[in-house]
Design a protein around this motif. Structure first.
Motif, PDB file in Angstrom:
ATOM      1  N   LYS A 121       0.815  -1.220   0.000  1.00 31.51           N
ATOM      2  CA  LYS A 121       0.000   0.000   0.000  1.00 31.51           C
ATOM      3  C   LYS A 121       0.848   1.269   0.000  1.00 31.51           C
ATOM      4  CE  LYS A 121      -3.633  -0.443   2.401  1.00 31.51           C
ATOM      5  NZ  LYS A 121      -4.570  -0.575   3.554  1.00 31.51           N
ATOM      6  N   ASP A 122       1.971   1.258   0.731  1.00 27.52           N
ATOM      7  CA  ASP A 122       2.773   2.466   0.899  1.00 27.52           C
ATOM      8  C   ASP A 122       4.217   2.250   0.467  1.00 27.52           C
ATOM      9  OD1 ASP A 122       0.730   4.080   2.129  1.00 27.52           O
ATOM     10  OD2 ASP A 122       0.988   2.864   3.937  1.00 27.52           O
ATOM     11  N   ASP A 123       4.908   3.357   0.218  1.00 30.45           N
ATOM     12  CA  ASP A 123       6.349   3.315   0.014  1.00 30.45           C
ATOM     13  C   ASP A 123       7.003   2.694   1.250  1.00 30.45           C
ATOM     14  OD1 ASP A 123       8.928   4.518  -1.321  1.00 30.45           O
ATOM     15  OD2 ASP A 123       8.972   5.166   0.777  1.00 30.45           O
ATOM     16  N   PHE A 124       8.041   1.855   1.037  1.00 31.76           N
ATOM     17  CA  PHE A 124       8.623   1.148   2.173  1.00 31.76           C
ATOM     18  C   PHE A 124       9.283   2.102   3.164  1.00 31.76           C
ATOM     19  CE2 PHE A 124      11.508  -1.874   4.357  1.00 31.76           C
ATOM     20  CZ  PHE A 124      10.522  -2.744   4.817  1.00 31.76           C
ATOM     21  N   GLY A 125       9.786   3.227   2.690  1.00 20.54           N
ATOM     22  CA  GLY A 125      10.336   4.223   3.602  1.00 20.54           C
ATOM     23  C   GLY A 125       9.284   4.731   4.569  1.00 20.54           C
ATOM     24  N   GLU A 126       8.061   4.903   4.081  1.00 17.84           N
ATOM     25  CA  GLU A 126       6.967   5.352   4.943  1.00 17.84           C
ATOM     26  C   GLU A 126       6.575   4.260   5.926  1.00 17.84           C
ATOM     27  OE1 GLU A 126       4.213   7.178   7.034  1.00 17.84           O
ATOM     28  OE2 GLU A 126       5.660   8.127   5.693  1.00 17.84           O
ATOM     29  N   ILE A 127       6.647   3.006   5.484  1.00 21.60           N
ATOM     30  CA  ILE A 127       6.352   1.883   6.389  1.00 21.60           C
ATOM     31  C   ILE A 127       7.353   1.849   7.538  1.00 21.60           C
ATOM     32  CG2 ILE A 127       6.349  -0.644   6.557  1.00 21.60           C
ATOM     33  CD1 ILE A 127       5.180  -0.689   3.711  1.00 21.60           C
ATOM     34  N   ILE A 128       8.639   2.024   7.226  1.00 21.51           N
ATOM     35  CA  ILE A 128       9.660   2.066   8.281  1.00 21.51           C
ATOM     36  C   ILE A 128       9.353   3.181   9.267  1.00 21.51           C
ATOM     37  CG2 ILE A 128      12.084   2.603   8.754  1.00 21.51           C
ATOM     38  CD1 ILE A 128      12.797   1.203   6.116  1.00 21.51           C
ATOM     39  N   ASN A 129       9.053   4.360   8.743  1.00 22.25           N
ATOM     40  CA  ASN A 129       8.765   5.512   9.594  1.00 22.25           C
ATOM     41  C   ASN A 129       7.568   5.244  10.501  1.00 22.25           C
ATOM     42  OD1 ASN A 129       9.349   8.252  10.361  1.00 22.25           O
ATOM     43  ND2 ASN A 129       7.523   8.888   9.225  1.00 22.25           N
ATOM     44  N   ARG A 130       6.494   4.726   9.918  1.00 22.92           N
ATOM     45  CA  ARG A 130       5.265   4.497  10.679  1.00 22.92           C
ATOM     46  C   ARG A 130       5.443   3.406  11.734  1.00 22.92           C
ATOM     47  NH1 ARG A 130       2.131   3.457   6.708  1.00 22.92           N
ATOM     48  NH2 ARG A 130       1.832   1.206   6.912  1.00 22.92           N
ATOM     49  N   TYR A 131       6.091   2.316  11.356  1.00 26.47           N
ATOM     50  CA  TYR A 131       6.238   1.192  12.280  1.00 26.47           C
ATOM     51  C   TYR A 131       7.102   1.552  13.481  1.00 26.47           C
ATOM     52  CZ  TYR A 131       3.930  -2.377   9.395  1.00 26.47           C
ATOM     53  OH  TYR A 131       3.008  -3.144   8.707  1.00 26.47           O
ATOM     54  N   ILE A 132       8.182   2.294  13.245  1.00 23.06           N
ATOM     55  CA  ILE A 132       9.056   2.667  14.363  1.00 23.06           C
ATOM     56  C   ILE A 132       8.368   3.698  15.254  1.00 23.06           C
ATOM     57  CG2 ILE A 132      11.201   3.862  14.966  1.00 23.06           C
ATOM     58  CD1 ILE A 132      12.542   2.410  12.624  1.00 23.06           C
ATOM     59  N   LYS A 133       7.729   4.694  14.655  1.00 18.33           N
ATOM     60  CA  LYS A 133       7.075   5.743  15.440  1.00 18.33           C
ATOM     61  C   LYS A 133       5.904   5.211  16.266  1.00 18.33           C
ATOM     62  CE  LYS A 133       6.090   9.651  13.494  1.00 18.33           C
ATOM     63  NZ  LYS A 133       5.619  10.648  12.509  1.00 18.33           N
ATOM     64  N   SER A 134       5.194   4.237  15.734  1.00 20.75           N
ATOM     65  CA  SER A 134       3.974   3.786  16.405  1.00 20.75           C
ATOM     66  C   SER A 134       4.240   3.153  17.768  1.00 20.75           C
ATOM     67  CB  SER A 134       3.219   2.796  15.510  1.00 20.75           C
ATOM     68  OG  SER A 134       3.974   1.607  15.319  1.00 20.75           O
ATOM     69  N   ASN A 135       5.434   2.604  17.955  1.00 18.68           N
ATOM     70  CA  ASN A 135       5.727   1.970  19.237  1.00 18.68           C
ATOM     71  C   ASN A 135       6.001   2.973  20.352  1.00 18.68           C
ATOM     72  OD1 ASN A 135       5.447  -0.830  18.821  1.00 18.68           O
ATOM     73  ND2 ASN A 135       7.377  -0.879  17.691  1.00 18.68           N
ATOM     74  N   VAL A 136       6.219   4.230  20.002  1.00 14.40           N
ATOM     75  CA  VAL A 136       6.444   5.241  21.035  1.00 14.40           C
ATOM     76  C   VAL A 136       5.245   5.289  21.983  1.00 14.40           C
ATOM     77  CG1 VAL A 136       6.743   7.712  21.480  1.00 14.40           C
ATOM     78  CG2 VAL A 136       7.984   6.618  19.594  1.00 14.40           C
ATOM     79  N   LYS A 137       4.067   5.249  21.427  1.00 14.55           N
ATOM     80  CA  LYS A 137       2.844   5.342  22.239  1.00 14.55           C
ATOM     81  C   LYS A 137       2.212   3.983  22.543  1.00 14.55           C
ATOM     82  CE  LYS A 137       1.449   9.970  20.786  1.00 14.55           C
ATOM     83  NZ  LYS A 137       0.365  10.811  20.206  1.00 14.55           N
ATOM     84  N   ASN A 188       6.272  16.300  15.657  1.00 16.92           N
ATOM     85  CA  ASN A 188       6.523  15.957  14.255  1.00 16.92           C
ATOM     86  C   ASN A 188       7.802  15.133  14.094  1.00 16.92           C
ATOM     87  OD1 ASN A 188       4.255  17.394  13.231  1.00 16.92           O
ATOM     88  ND2 ASN A 188       5.390  19.303  13.505  1.00 16.92           N
ATOM     89  N   TYR A 189       8.105  14.348  15.113  1.00 14.19           N
ATOM     90  CA  TYR A 189       9.345  13.568  15.068  1.00 14.19           C
ATOM     91  C   TYR A 189       9.296  12.512  13.965  1.00 14.19           C
ATOM     92  CZ  TYR A 189       6.556  10.459  18.084  1.00 14.19           C
ATOM     93  OH  TYR A 189       5.568   9.667  18.616  1.00 14.19           O
ATOM     94  N   HIS A 190      10.494  12.131  13.537  1.00  6.01           N
ATOM     95  CA  HIS A 190      10.691  11.151  12.471  1.00  6.01           C
ATOM     96  C   HIS A 190      11.273   9.885  13.092  1.00  6.01           C
ATOM     97  CE1 HIS A 190      12.426   9.745   8.505  1.00  6.01           C
ATOM     98  NE2 HIS A 190      11.239  10.185   8.126  1.00  6.01           N
ATOM     99  N   ILE A 220      14.784   6.521  17.185  1.00 11.78           N
ATOM    100  CA  ILE A 220      15.926   5.621  17.392  1.00 11.78           C
ATOM    101  C   ILE A 220      17.023   6.300  18.188  1.00 11.78           C
ATOM    102  CG2 ILE A 220      17.729   4.305  16.248  1.00 11.78           C
ATOM    103  CD1 ILE A 220      14.909   3.062  16.122  1.00 11.78           C
ATOM    104  N   ARG A 221      17.281   7.576  17.906  1.00  6.91           N
ATOM    105  CA  ARG A 221      18.286   8.307  18.689  1.00  6.91           C
ATOM    106  C   ARG A 221      17.879   8.407  20.142  1.00  6.91           C
ATOM    107  NH1 ARG A 221      19.202  12.804  13.949  1.00  6.91           N
ATOM    108  NH2 ARG A 221      20.842  11.678  12.819  1.00  6.91           N
ATOM    109  N   ALA A 222      16.608   8.683  20.400  1.00  9.85           N
ATOM    110  CA  ALA A 222      16.128   8.753  21.777  1.00  9.85           C
ATOM    111  C   ALA A 222      16.253   7.395  22.461  1.00  9.85           C
ATOM    112  CB  ALA A 222      14.669   9.222  21.795  1.00  9.85           C
ATOM    113  N   PHE A 223      15.979   6.331  21.712  1.00  8.63           N
ATOM    114  CA  PHE A 223      16.093   4.982  22.268  1.00  8.63           C
ATOM    115  C   PHE A 223      17.546   4.660  22.614  1.00  8.63           C
ATOM    116  CE2 PHE A 223      16.625   0.363  21.827  1.00  8.63           C
ATOM    117  CZ  PHE A 223      15.645  -0.093  22.710  1.00  8.63           C
ATOM    118  N   ASN A 224      18.465   5.019  21.724  1.00  8.48           N
ATOM    119  CA  ASN A 224      19.876   4.727  21.953  1.00  8.48           C
ATOM    120  C   ASN A 224      20.483   5.545  23.094  1.00  8.48           C
ATOM    121  OD1 ASN A 224      20.208   2.693  20.074  1.00  8.48           O
ATOM    122  ND2 ASN A 224      20.836   4.064  18.437  1.00  8.48           N
ATOM    123  N   GLN A 225      19.825   6.637  23.429  1.00 13.37           N
ATOM    124  CA  GLN A 225      20.326   7.494  24.511  1.00 13.37           C
ATOM    125  C   GLN A 225      19.712   7.149  25.859  1.00 13.37           C
ATOM    126  OE1 GLN A 225      19.523  11.455  23.091  1.00 13.37           O
ATOM    127  NE2 GLN A 225      20.987  11.272  21.391  1.00 13.37           N
TER     128      GLN A 225
END
Length: 287
Positions: free
Chosen positions: A209-225, A274-276, A281-286
């Motif tokens: 359905k989506d560009d794979f770059g957008e899938i990466i962005n959405r999947y990683i961001k969604s776990n924040v909440k 509006n984080y990406h 990932i940077r916040a996670f690594n820190q």
């Protein structure tokens, strides 16, 4: 142009087949399993000559020397030839040795005024032969890149840090091999419950359905909440799989990772709404 291979297994043989279609006069090869092999002709341009030991080969005039031995032999080979190799030769380590090992090799060679290129093969040799995508890192990567088009090679420079090409390949393998293992677990479960085609089409529809770059962005961001809720969901999934006698390797790994994400309290460190994905990932690594 002369090109050498220390270690003449699949890597050397497949690359040589392709290289022989270009202006390569000689392929020099050493492999302990081929010490009795006779010289051959690879093409009207290219001769193949076997040597009795690595040092004998290393004394030859070569534009490029590829070392493609088992990883456990890499340091030993480079140590053996450093006294005899021509300093003008481009030295390429194609082994699967670790980045630490390749850095140690480079230090050994730098003592003699030379430097290696760390090279990672990123494709199928039997398909691409000499044109297989190769990522390189090291101080003299540009020298190899300049020559590559003349001999049909597909070389990309990562940076000048020996070891980073290997690190790139290792990290990329987490995705490629991990995805393969994940798909086995998913489709094993689906087939066992006789809903494999429905699951197959549901997943492919989602991923297409989506560009794979957008899938990466959405999947990683969604776990924040949602990581805490997903922990519980996946614990239920794990129990369901065990009830159906299905191994839960990847599912249990997912639970462990979600717990790590939850404990990181990422929302506290992501004040800009509006984080990406890279901010996450940077916040996670820190943490």
């Amino acid at each position: 142009m002369n090109i050498g291979f220390i270690g003449y297994g699949e890597v050397g043989k497949e690359m040589s087949k392709g290289l022989s279609n270009y202006e390569v006069n000689n392929i020099f090869a050493y492999d302990p399993l081929l010490m009795d092999a006779r010289p051959g002709i690879l093409s009207k341009n290219t001769k193949l000559t076997y040597f009795q030991d690595a040092n004998e080969l290393s004394k030859q005039h070569m534009t490029i020397l590829f070392v493609a031995v088992p990883a456990s032999k890499s340091v030993e080979v480079w140590s053996d030839i450093r006294e005899t190799i021509n300093k003008e030769t481009i030295l390429v380590d194609l082994t699967t040795a670790s980045s630490n090992e390749k850095n140690n090799i480079n230090k050994i060679m730098e003592e003699k005024g030379m430097s290696i290129l760390d090279a990672a093969i990123l494709g199928a040799l039997k398909v691409y032969q000499n044109a297989v995508p190769i990522l390189v890192s090291g101080k003299h990567a540009d020298n190899l890149i300049d020559i590559a088009p003349k001999i049909g090679m597909n070389i990309t420079k990562l940076n000048e840090n020996v070891g980073d090409a290997t690190n790139f390949k290792y990290i990329r393998s987490i995705f490629t091999k991990g995805l393969s293992a994940l798909l086995y677990e998913v489709m094993e479960s689906a087939e066992k419950l006789d809903i494999d085609q429905e699951i197959y089409h549901s997943i492919t529809d989602t991923m297409d359905k989506d560009d794979f770059g957008e899938i990466i962005n959405r999947y990683i961001k969604s776990n924040v909440k949602h990581s805490k809720r997903r922990e519980k969901e996946m614990e239920n999934v794990s129990e369901f799989m065990k009830d159906n006698n299905i191994k839960t390797y990847m599912t249990d790994a997912t639970i462990s990772k979600l717990k790590d994400i939850t404990q990181a309290d990422l929302e506290d460190n992501l004040h800009d709404k509006n984080y990406h994905w890279i901010d996450v990932i940077r916040a996670f690594n820190q943490k």
